[in-house]
Write an enzyme that holds these catalytic residues in place. Structure first.
Site, mmCIF file in Angstrom:
data_model
loop_
_atom_site.group_PDB
_atom_site.id
_atom_site.type_symbol
_atom_site.label_atom_id
_atom_site.label_comp_id
_atom_site.label_asym_id
_atom_site.label_seq_id
_atom_site.Cartn_x
_atom_site.Cartn_y
_atom_site.Cartn_z
ATOM 1 N N THR A 1 -2.376 0.985 -4.494
ATOM 2 C CA THR A 1 -2.906 2.123 -3.767
ATOM 3 C C THR A 1 -4.357 2.421 -4.123
ATOM 4 O OG1 THR A 1 -2.618 4.498 -3.320
ATOM 5 C CG2 THR A 1 -1.961 3.705 -5.502
ATOM 6 N N SER A 2 -5.076 2.980 -3.161
ATOM 7 C CA SER A 2 -6.441 3.436 -3.406
ATOM 8 C C SER A 2 -6.463 4.839 -3.997
ATOM 9 C CB SER A 2 -7.248 3.415 -2.100
ATOM 10 O OG SER A 2 -7.424 2.090 -1.639
ATOM 11 N N ASP B 1 -0.132 5.161 0.974
ATOM 12 C CA ASP B 1 -0.360 6.149 2.025
ATOM 13 C C ASP B 1 -0.429 5.475 3.394
ATOM 14 O OD1 ASP B 1 -0.699 8.575 0.367
ATOM 15 O OD2 ASP B 1 -2.410 7.477 -0.431
ATOM 16 N N LYS C 1 -10.441 -1.389 -2.301
ATOM 17 C CA LYS C 1 -10.349 -2.021 -0.994
ATOM 18 C C LYS C 1 -11.592 -1.661 -0.163
ATOM 19 C CE LYS C 1 -5.337 -1.226 -1.205
ATOM 20 N NZ LYS C 1 -4.209 -0.477 -0.626
ATOM 21 N N ASP D 1 0.867 -1.167 0.000
ATOM 22 C CA ASP D 1 0.000 0.000 0.000
ATOM 23 C C ASP D 1 0.915 1.232 0.000
ATOM 24 O OD1 ASP D 1 -2.417 1.608 0.472
ATOM 25 O OD2 ASP D 1 -1.609 1.845 2.506
#
Length: 220
Positions: free
Chosen positions: A109-110, A18, A141, A16
């Site tokens: 990542t989102s 952040d 996610k 991931d």
């Protein structure tokens, strides 16, 4: 303190971004606080819900009348891209990534790709060739889609991967994908009992590469 690292070897490591490789919480919370206040939300109660999930899904979940989640998410992304002055690496992350074989790791990542690249550049972090970002999957996610896609792009099974995560939604996504998990606690205000191995940062983490895969170890 590093707690109970997995002893098995992995085909690839999935990170991931952040809260896991970089800290962008201050930037994100400034943008989201302004947005939440403008929409009459309880900012303090709302902010904990933004981490680890795609912006559009955070907004969609609120079901606010007259709000276009796609347009609002795009505006928030733009605000975040203009506010990266205090985005920094999680201690030791940059050095750790540079020791990994380039085809054996990636970022999942989102964040939208443009924002991810902006934040990585601000923190002077390496960028993998096969990064998976928000727009690459239909479901973000905690659905496992992003980690399954990352493993597929690297040519390995998700079950053969170790995921580094910090947020509950990401942990659930990694679990659903069948991957092993290491929790990064650098930005946590208090310990969260997950049952997974945990590291505070990357300063004492090392990886040993051999024909059987990648093995995590410590260096004190």
């Amino acid at each position: 303190m590093i707690i109970n690292l997995p002893t098995r070897r992995f085909a690839a490591l999935l990170f991931d971004m952040d809260g896991t490789l970089i800290s962008s919480i201050a930037s994100a919370e400034r943008a989201w606080s302004r947005w939440a206040a403008a929409h009459g939300l309880d900012v303090a109660a709302f902010l904990p819900t933004i981490h680890g999930v795609r912006s559009v899904e955070t907004i969609r979940r609120l079901n606010l009348p007259g709000v276009d989640p796609e347009a609002e998410a795009a505006a928030i992304t733009q605000a975040e891209m203009e506010d990266v002055g205090d985005v920094t690496e999680i201690p030791g992350a940059r050095a750790f990534l540079t020791t990994l074989p380039p085809d054996r790791w990636t970022i999942v990542t989102s964040a939208p790709r443009a924002l991810a690249l902006r934040r990585l550049a601000a923190a002077d972090m390496p960028v993998p060739k096969l990064m998976v970002a928000a727009e690459d999957v239909a479901q973000g996610k905690p659905a496992p889609d992003c980690f399954l896609l990352a493993a597929r792009r690297l040519g390995v099974a998700a079950e053969a991967c170790c995921v580094f995560e910090d947020a509950p939604a990401g942990l659930r996504a990694a679990e659903a994908a069948g991957a092993s998990v290491v929790v990064v606690t650098a930005t946590h205000h208090e310990p969260a009992p997950t049952g997974h191995p945990a590291i505070p940062d990357y300063r004492n983490l090392r990886v040993v590469t051999d024909p059987d895969g990648l093995r995590l170890t410590t260096h004190m």
